[in-house]
Write a protein that holds these residues in place. Structure first.
Motif, mmCIF file in Angstrom:
data_model
loop_
_atom_site.group_PDB
_atom_site.id
_atom_site.type_symbol
_atom_site.label_atom_id
_atom_site.label_comp_id
_atom_site.label_asym_id
_atom_site.label_seq_id
_atom_site.Cartn_x
_atom_site.Cartn_y
_atom_site.Cartn_z
ATOM 1 N N ASN A 1 0.835 -1.205 0.000
ATOM 2 C CA ASN A 1 0.000 0.000 0.000
ATOM 3 C C ASN A 1 0.873 1.260 0.000
ATOM 4 O OD1 ASN A 1 0.856 0.367 2.673
ATOM 5 N ND2 ASN A 1 -1.076 -0.330 3.571
ATOM 6 N N ARG A 2 0.197 2.402 -0.018
ATOM 7 C CA ARG A 2 0.925 3.671 -0.114
ATOM 8 C C ARG A 2 1.734 3.969 1.140
ATOM 9 N NH1 ARG A 2 -3.655 4.705 -3.459
ATOM 10 N NH2 ARG A 2 -5.010 5.088 -1.669
ATOM 11 N N LYS A 3 1.407 3.327 2.241
ATOM 12 C CA LYS A 3 2.182 3.492 3.465
ATOM 13 C C LYS A 3 3.443 2.636 3.470
ATOM 14 C CE LYS A 3 -1.759 4.544 6.490
ATOM 15 N NZ LYS A 3 -2.497 4.094 7.700
ATOM 16 N N GLY A 4 3.521 1.724 2.526
ATOM 17 C CA GLY A 4 4.668 0.828 2.479
ATOM 18 C C GLY A 4 4.441 -0.489 3.180
ATOM 19 N N GLN A 5 3.218 -0.751 3.660
ATOM 20 C CA GLN A 5 2.908 -2.034 4.277
ATOM 21 C C GLN A 5 2.741 -3.093 3.189
ATOM 22 O OE1 GLN A 5 -0.616 -0.529 6.413
ATOM 23 N NE2 GLN A 5 0.351 -1.228 8.309
ATOM 24 N N ILE A 6 3.337 -4.252 3.429
ATOM 25 C CA ILE A 6 3.276 -5.363 2.483
ATOM 26 C C ILE A 6 2.231 -6.370 2.971
ATOM 27 C CG2 ILE A 6 4.577 -7.234 1.392
ATOM 28 C CD1 ILE A 6 7.123 -5.623 2.200
ATOM 29 N N PHE A 7 1.398 -6.842 2.056
ATOM 30 C CA PHE A 7 0.476 -7.942 2.333
ATOM 31 C C PHE A 7 0.928 -9.138 1.517
ATOM 32 C CE2 PHE A 7 -1.759 -4.039 3.150
ATOM 33 C CZ PHE A 7 -2.462 -4.288 4.317
ATOM 34 N N ALA A 8 1.007 -10.303 2.162
ATOM 35 C CA ALA A 8 1.572 -11.484 1.508
ATOM 36 C C ALA A 8 0.650 -12.692 1.657
ATOM 37 C CB ALA A 8 2.936 -11.816 2.108
ATOM 38 N N SER A 9 0.441 -13.380 0.532
ATOM 39 C CA SER A 9 -0.233 -14.677 0.591
ATOM 40 C C SER A 9 0.809 -15.750 0.873
ATOM 41 C CB SER A 9 -0.965 -14.970 -0.720
ATOM 42 O OG SER A 9 -0.055 -15.062 -1.797
ATOM 43 N N ASP A 10 0.380 -16.809 1.562
ATOM 44 C CA ASP A 10 1.343 -17.799 2.055
ATOM 45 C C ASP A 10 0.682 -19.175 2.066
ATOM 46 O OD1 ASP A 10 3.647 -18.854 3.258
ATOM 47 O OD2 ASP A 10 2.927 -18.424 5.279
ATOM 48 N N PRO A 11 0.629 -19.843 0.903
ATOM 49 C CA PRO A 11 -0.068 -21.127 0.833
ATOM 50 C C PRO A 11 0.759 -22.302 1.340
ATOM 51 C CG PRO A 11 0.861 -20.593 -1.297
ATOM 52 C CD PRO A 11 1.153 -19.409 -0.400
ATOM 53 N N ASN A 12 0.048 -23.331 1.739
ATOM 54 C CA ASN A 12 0.633 -24.655 1.976
ATOM 55 C C ASN A 12 -0.029 -25.575 0.954
ATOM 56 O OD1 ASN A 12 1.085 -27.362 2.881
ATOM 57 N ND2 ASN A 12 1.527 -26.593 4.940
ATOM 58 N N TRP A 13 0.629 -25.750 -0.172
ATOM 59 C CA TRP A 13 0.019 -26.477 -1.281
ATOM 60 C C TRP A 13 -0.271 -27.934 -0.928
ATOM 61 C CZ3 TRP A 13 -1.757 -24.212 -5.614
ATOM 62 C CH2 TRP A 13 -1.338 -22.905 -5.872
ATOM 63 N N LYS A 14 0.600 -28.539 -0.165
ATOM 64 C CA LYS A 14 0.426 -29.948 0.189
ATOM 65 C C LYS A 14 -0.842 -30.160 1.003
ATOM 66 C CE LYS A 14 2.764 -33.788 2.516
ATOM 67 N NZ LYS A 14 4.002 -34.217 3.271
ATOM 68 N N ASN A 15 -1.127 -29.252 1.910
ATOM 69 C CA ASN A 15 -2.282 -29.410 2.801
ATOM 70 C C ASN A 15 -3.529 -28.676 2.305
ATOM 71 O OD1 ASN A 15 -0.692 -30.926 4.544
ATOM 72 N ND2 ASN A 15 -0.121 -29.153 5.791
ATOM 73 N N GLY A 16 -3.388 -27.886 1.246
ATOM 74 C CA GLY A 16 -4.537 -27.147 0.734
ATOM 75 C C GLY A 16 -4.991 -26.037 1.668
ATOM 76 N N THR A 17 -4.048 -25.493 2.431
ATOM 77 C CA THR A 17 -4.378 -24.416 3.377
ATOM 78 C C THR A 17 -3.523 -23.197 3.057
ATOM 79 O OG1 THR A 17 -2.720 -25.198 4.964
ATOM 80 C CG2 THR A 17 -4.962 -26.062 5.197
ATOM 81 N N GLY A 18 -3.766 -22.108 3.792
ATOM 82 C CA GLY A 18 -2.985 -20.914 3.539
ATOM 83 C C GLY A 18 -3.125 -19.866 4.624
ATOM 84 N N GLN A 19 -2.233 -18.880 4.563
ATOM 85 C CA GLN A 19 -2.196 -17.802 5.542
ATOM 86 C C GLN A 19 -2.079 -16.456 4.832
ATOM 87 O OE1 GLN A 19 0.206 -19.890 9.173
ATOM 88 N NE2 GLN A 19 1.486 -19.230 7.482
ATOM 89 N N LEU A 20 -2.359 -15.398 5.592
ATOM 90 C CA LEU A 20 -2.149 -14.033 5.136
ATOM 91 C C LEU A 20 -1.274 -13.312 6.146
ATOM 92 C CD1 LEU A 20 -5.715 -12.889 3.978
ATOM 93 C CD2 LEU A 20 -3.808 -13.636 2.545
ATOM 94 N N TRP A 21 -0.301 -12.553 5.642
ATOM 95 C CA TRP A 21 0.618 -11.812 6.501
ATOM 96 C C TRP A 21 0.648 -10.337 6.111
ATOM 97 C CZ3 TRP A 21 3.430 -14.324 10.368
ATOM 98 C CH2 TRP A 21 3.458 -15.710 10.317
ATOM 99 N N ARG A 22 1.018 -9.519 7.088
ATOM 100 C CA ARG A 22 1.324 -8.114 6.823
ATOM 101 C C ARG A 22 2.716 -7.833 7.354
ATOM 102 N NH1 ARG A 22 -1.896 -5.286 10.299
ATOM 103 N NH2 ARG A 22 -0.107 -4.663 11.558
ATOM 104 N N VAL A 23 3.503 -7.125 6.565
ATOM 105 C CA VAL A 23 4.856 -6.754 6.963
ATOM 106 C C VAL A 23 4.914 -5.236 7.035
ATOM 107 C CG1 VAL A 23 7.312 -6.893 6.425
ATOM 108 C CG2 VAL A 23 5.795 -8.809 5.848
ATOM 109 N N ASP A 24 5.080 -4.707 8.230
ATOM 110 C CA ASP A 24 5.103 -3.256 8.425
ATOM 111 C C ASP A 24 6.489 -2.653 8.269
ATOM 112 O OD1 ASP A 24 2.353 -3.174 9.009
ATOM 113 O OD2 ASP A 24 2.733 -3.710 11.098
#
Length: 292
Positions: free
Chosen positions: A131-154
């Motif tokens: 975003n314009r503030k410089g915060q990063i949003f990241a998708s983070d899948p686990n393909w083997k398990n069919g699951t996933g996470q979301l992260w923010r890096v400030d």
């Protein structure tokens, strides 16, 4: 005179681009210029196009949009393979390193590669938006398990888990006003939207769209808030309105479309990475990307 040359160049480029038919894919690069992990196209502030895994895994390629030629811009450390490119407010390149379980940073002047953030709970950081503030949003899948996470890096070294209860998270992007975060799940074929507050926290998870077949990969928004989604395996880009209605599907020449980015002199040229053809295709649209 030097102050007018960039404007003249841009006007000439815009005139040439305007002659191309809308929503009609053509090749930008030759086939087999990349590995099968071609992904993550993005432009720096100067208008240079970069794409991951040029010729082989573990590289970042710099592509000439005028003729489709390319060269290796940087080679990543052994054990790292990038999947997505973003640029920080300072101009440094940020990479989702799915093999090394990091977000990497590349100094664009020295080409030094360093770890921007690592977390022991990272699966395989896949796609990034910023975003314009410089915060990063990241998708983070686990393909083997069919699951996933979301992260923010400030900031460097600090990752905040936003959600650990998702399907195979992949494409991720923000609406033009940055108040909505879109995230898709490749295996589950669902697109979710979240409200984003001023601090970058997410809430109100809502199903935005769902498809009965084929996978999802990268996504981007145009200035009007329409969402462009790569339909992996079908070889189309689905365009959804801000209300979640399918506006059109744009056919490509290849089938395994992995990501896309808006570019060109007027922001109305879309560049797509194709993993089956190991190349890039491009087409023109009516509305510029949200960054233009």
């Amino acid at each position: 005179m030097k102050y007018f040359l960039p404007t003249l160049f841009m006007l000439t480029a815009m005139a040439a681009e305007a002659q191309e038919p809308l929503y009609t894919a053509r090749d930008l690069t030759a086939e087999n210029m990349f590995s099968t992990n071609i992904e993550g196209p993005n432009f720096d502030k100067a208008g240079n196009l970069y794409v991951v895994n040029f010729k082989q895994d573990g590289t970042i390629g710099k592509i000439d949009t005028r003729n489709g030629s390319g060269e290796v811009f940087v080679t990543l450390p052994e054990g790292s393979i990038a999947n997505s490119i973003q640029f920080s407010r300072s101009g440094n390149m940020l990479l989702a390193d799915f093999k090394g379980h990091n977000v990497l940073q590349v100094d664009m002047r020295t080409k030094k590669v360093s770890v921007y953030v690592h977390h022991p709970l990272f699966n395989q950081p896949n796609d990034l938006c910023i975003n314009r503030k410089g915060q990063i949003f990241a998708s983070d899948p686990n393909w083997k398990n069919g699951t996933g996470q979301l992260w923010r890096v400030d900031k460097p070294g600090s990752a905040v888990l936003l959600s650990g209860q998702m399907g195979t998270t992949n494409g991720i992007t923000l609406s033009p006003d940055e108040k909505i975060l879109y995230v898709n799940e490749s295996v589950q074929r669902k697109v979710w939207k979240f409200n984003v507050d001023g601090r970058g926290n997410i809430s109100n998870k809502t199903l935005f769209a769902e498809f009965p077949d084929f996978g999802f990969d990268g996504m981007k928004c145009d200035k009007a808030g329409n969402l462009y989604i790569t339909r992996y395996g079908k070889g189309t880009i689905a365009v959804l309105s801000p209300a979640g209605e399918l506006v059109r599907e744009i056919p490509l020449k290849g089938k395994s479309c992995s990501n896309l980015v808006f570019g060109g002199a007027d922001g109305k040229t879309v560049y797509v990475t194709l993993q089956d053809r190991k190349c890039m295709e491009t087409f023109r649209v009516e509305i510029a990307g949200k960054g233009f």
